[in-house]
Design a protein around this motif. Structure first.
Motif: not given
Length: 67
Positions: A17-28
């Motif tokens: 799921d994290a690979q499909h985040l939009g640009a500039g989005k991060t996962v803590r």
């Protein structure tokens, strides 16, 4: 057995799921590692890791202040 400045590499894989985040989005996230040892050894390792992490945090803070 580990000595000063030895490392223990840990491979961390990102969830799909994290690979499909939009640009500039991060996962803590946080990483927790458990090591089973004799009680006295565990206390020593904990104290050594805590001291080294505190020193690294101080060094990073100094670097930000000096910049």
């Amino acid at each position: 057995m580990f000595g000063d400045d030895d490392t223990f590499p840990i491979h961390v894989e990102c969830m799909d799921d994290a690979q499909h985040l939009g640009a500039g989005k991060t996962v803590r996230y946080a990483l927790v590692v458990s090591i089973e040892t004799a009680e006295q050894t565990s206390t020593t390792i904990h104290d050594e890791v805590r001291a080294r992490l505190r020193q690294q945090a101080r060094d990073r803070a100094r670097g930000r202040v000096q910049s």
